[in-house]
Scaffold this motif. Structure first.
Motif, mmCIF file in Angstrom:
data_model
loop_
_atom_site.group_PDB
_atom_site.id
_atom_site.type_symbol
_atom_site.label_atom_id
_atom_site.label_comp_id
_atom_site.label_asym_id
_atom_site.label_seq_id
_atom_site.Cartn_x
_atom_site.Cartn_y
_atom_site.Cartn_z
ATOM 1 N N ILE A 107 0.919 -1.440 -0.029
ATOM 2 C CA ILE A 107 -0.141 -0.057 -0.037
ATOM 3 C C ILE A 107 0.876 1.276 -0.078
ATOM 4 O O ILE A 107 1.304 1.453 0.945
ATOM 5 C CB ILE A 107 -0.762 0.072 1.249
ATOM 6 N N LEU A 108 1.116 1.850 -1.170
ATOM 7 C CA LEU A 108 1.820 2.940 -1.343
ATOM 8 C C LEU A 108 1.030 4.439 -1.387
ATOM 9 O O LEU A 108 0.423 4.644 -2.262
ATOM 10 C CB LEU A 108 2.632 2.896 -2.686
ATOM 11 N N PRO A 109 1.473 4.960 -0.362
ATOM 12 C CA PRO A 109 0.796 6.586 0.022
ATOM 13 C C PRO A 109 1.164 7.527 -1.084
ATOM 14 O O PRO A 109 2.221 7.236 -1.720
ATOM 15 C CB PRO A 109 1.067 6.936 1.272
ATOM 16 N N ILE A 124 10.182 -16.470 -11.366
ATOM 17 C CA ILE A 124 9.440 -15.401 -12.067
ATOM 18 C C ILE A 124 8.780 -14.538 -10.977
ATOM 19 O O ILE A 124 8.534 -14.990 -9.792
ATOM 20 C CB ILE A 124 8.177 -16.059 -12.717
ATOM 21 N N SER A 125 8.694 -13.204 -11.061
ATOM 22 C CA SER A 125 8.008 -12.293 -10.325
ATOM 23 C C SER A 125 6.961 -11.553 -10.789
ATOM 24 O O SER A 125 6.968 -11.519 -12.192
ATOM 25 C CB SER A 125 9.173 -11.310 -9.468
ATOM 26 N N GLY A 126 6.077 -11.042 -10.025
ATOM 27 C CA GLY A 126 5.084 -10.020 -10.586
ATOM 28 C C GLY A 126 4.101 -9.237 -9.580
ATOM 29 O O GLY A 126 4.550 -9.496 -8.551
ATOM 30 N N THR A 127 3.128 -8.572 -10.124
ATOM 31 C CA THR A 127 2.383 -7.888 -9.469
ATOM 32 C C THR A 127 1.030 -8.012 -10.049
ATOM 33 O O THR A 127 0.891 -7.864 -11.461
ATOM 34 C CB THR A 127 2.790 -6.560 -9.150
ATOM 35 N N THR A 128 -0.071 -7.863 -9.165
ATOM 36 C CA THR A 128 -1.393 -7.679 -9.569
ATOM 37 C C THR A 128 -1.741 -6.448 -9.081
ATOM 38 O O THR A 128 -1.468 -6.246 -8.108
ATOM 39 C CB THR A 128 -2.218 -8.935 -9.557
ATOM 40 N N TYR A 129 -2.651 -5.655 -9.587
ATOM 41 C CA TYR A 129 -2.919 -4.161 -9.332
ATOM 42 C C TYR A 129 -4.413 -4.205 -8.577
ATOM 43 O O TYR A 129 -5.367 -4.253 -9.293
ATOM 44 C CB TYR A 129 -2.706 -3.336 -10.667
ATOM 45 N N VAL A 130 -4.553 -3.544 -7.398
ATOM 46 C CA VAL A 130 -5.757 -3.654 -6.653
ATOM 47 C C VAL A 130 -6.404 -2.234 -6.808
ATOM 48 O O VAL A 130 -7.831 -2.222 -6.828
ATOM 49 C CB VAL A 130 -5.616 -4.110 -5.391
ATOM 50 N N SER A 131 -5.654 -1.379 -6.800
ATOM 51 C CA SER A 131 -6.046 0.276 -6.686
ATOM 52 C C SER A 131 -5.004 1.002 -7.489
ATOM 53 O O SER A 131 -3.858 0.887 -7.041
ATOM 54 C CB SER A 131 -6.277 0.652 -5.433
ATOM 55 N N MET A 132 -5.263 1.732 -8.565
ATOM 56 C CA MET A 132 -4.293 2.201 -9.222
ATOM 57 C C MET A 132 -5.051 3.609 -9.785
ATOM 58 O O MET A 132 -5.514 3.990 -10.763
ATOM 59 C CB MET A 132 -4.058 1.808 -10.753
ATOM 60 N N PRO A 133 -5.143 4.724 -8.524
ATOM 61 C CA PRO A 133 -5.711 5.833 -8.693
ATOM 62 C C PRO A 133 -5.066 6.839 -9.828
ATOM 63 O O PRO A 133 -3.966 6.518 -10.030
ATOM 64 C CB PRO A 133 -5.828 6.531 -7.568
ATOM 65 N N GLU A 134 -5.800 7.747 -10.458
ATOM 66 C CA GLU A 134 -5.186 8.791 -11.411
ATOM 67 C C GLU A 134 -3.933 9.389 -10.806
ATOM 68 O O GLU A 134 -4.128 9.659 -9.826
ATOM 69 C CB GLU A 134 -6.018 9.800 -11.925
ATOM 70 N N GLY A 135 -2.761 9.305 -11.631
ATOM 71 C CA GLY A 135 -1.585 9.565 -11.134
ATOM 72 C C GLY A 135 -0.883 8.544 -10.436
ATOM 73 O O GLY A 135 0.597 9.089 -9.907
ATOM 74 N N ALA A 136 -1.077 7.605 -10.309
ATOM 75 C CA ALA A 136 -0.561 6.631 -9.570
ATOM 76 C C ALA A 136 0.641 5.987 -10.320
ATOM 77 O O ALA A 136 0.508 6.260 -11.650
ATOM 78 C CB ALA A 136 -1.174 5.283 -9.138
ATOM 79 N N SER A 137 1.904 5.687 -9.879
ATOM 80 C CA SER A 137 3.099 5.606 -10.694
ATOM 81 C C SER A 137 3.015 4.250 -11.401
ATOM 82 O O SER A 137 2.411 3.292 -10.877
ATOM 83 C CB SER A 137 4.270 5.602 -9.787
ATOM 84 N N ALA A 138 3.609 4.269 -12.708
ATOM 85 C CA ALA A 138 3.982 3.157 -13.508
ATOM 86 C C ALA A 138 4.980 2.327 -12.767
ATOM 87 O O ALA A 138 5.783 2.617 -12.088
ATOM 88 C CB ALA A 138 3.961 3.468 -14.726
ATOM 89 N N SER A 192 -0.138 10.521 -6.762
ATOM 90 C CA SER A 192 -1.776 10.369 -6.591
ATOM 91 C C SER A 192 -1.693 10.816 -5.126
ATOM 92 O O SER A 192 -1.097 10.637 -4.050
ATOM 93 C CB SER A 192 -2.400 9.180 -6.888
ATOM 94 N N GLU A 193 -2.858 11.531 -4.677
ATOM 95 C CA GLU A 193 -3.582 11.851 -3.307
ATOM 96 C C GLU A 193 -3.852 10.703 -2.706
ATOM 97 O O GLU A 193 -4.079 10.532 -1.476
ATOM 98 C CB GLU A 193 -4.293 12.909 -3.188
ATOM 99 N N ASP A 194 -4.266 9.568 -3.485
ATOM 100 C CA ASP A 194 -4.881 8.399 -3.052
ATOM 101 C C ASP A 194 -3.876 7.332 -3.066
ATOM 102 O O ASP A 194 -2.779 7.279 -3.729
ATOM 103 C CB ASP A 194 -6.103 7.938 -4.125
#
Length: 206
Positions: A107-109, A124-138, A192-194
């Motif tokens: 959880i990245l503020p 193999i490593s990876g990530t699945t994305y749960v919340s990506m508000p506008e402005g969240a980093s790629a 993002s603020e979120d």
């Protein structure tokens, strides 16, 4: 006539988590992440002691699929995605297979970053994305040849993707990204603020 080929490809897998069942309810998964973060005092203490932005369960919890059934469903889906990626990579697994090694919440503020790193001892490593508000980093991926380039000039702006020193992959909620664990990557500052929420994981060969 001269022939120019691309060699030693670095593969990146991107798909919707839902391509392989069981179905994952995004709201339930997000709620579970927050619930775990709120109760995980050991994880909170580790983040504070290590100046880690936001929250991660990486150093504290190893049993997420047991704690919340939705994480068990998530692992079943990830197993299928990893198997598909392994096929593309043409791994000769023999009588062994790729199995989940660890799974953790991030959880990245606002203002938080995850510095450049690799995942030693995994395949193999990876990530699945749960919340990506506008402005969240790629996700920022680094050319593994970069340390060997020494005196090479920089690439032209707009050069072909396979020639770039860094590639920024902007995932959406419900996406899963997979890469070989030696590939260096980072999460730049969350503008993002979120909060940006993801679940990351490693697979090993055994």
């Amino acid at each position: 006539m001269a022939q120019i080929r691309s060699l030693f490809a670095t593969r990146l897998y991107r798909a919707q988590l839902s391509e392989y069942g069981p179905a994952i309810d995004a709201d339930e998964l997000e709620g579970s992440c927050y619930s775990i973060a709120e109760d995980d005092e050991a994880g909170q203490e580790w983040c504070e002691a290590n100046d880690y932005p936001g929250y991660t369960s990486y150093a504290s919890l190893t049993d997420l699929p047991w704690r919340f059934p939705i994480f068990g469903d998530l692992v079943k889906s990830l197993d299928a995605h990893v198997a598909a990626f392994a096929e593309d990579l043409e791994f000769e697994l023999g009588d062994k297979k790729l199995v989940l090694e660890d799974l953790w919440i991030n959880i990245l503020p606002e203002g938080g970053t995850h510095s450049s790193h690799i995942h030693p001892h995994s395949v193999i490593s990876g990530t699945t994305y749960v919340s990506m508000p506008e402005g969240a980093s790629a996700l920022k991926l680094e050319d593994p040849r970069l340390p060997m380039m020494m005196a090479a000039p920089t690439r032209k702006k707009g050069c072909r993707e396979e020639l770039k020193a860094f590639v920024y992959e902007a995932p959406a909620v419900g996406d899963v990204l997979l890469w070989e664990s030696w590939l260096r990557h980072e999460v730049p500052m969350n503008m993002s603020e979120d909060e940006r929420i993801s679940v990351s994981f490693n697979y090993k060969w055994e």
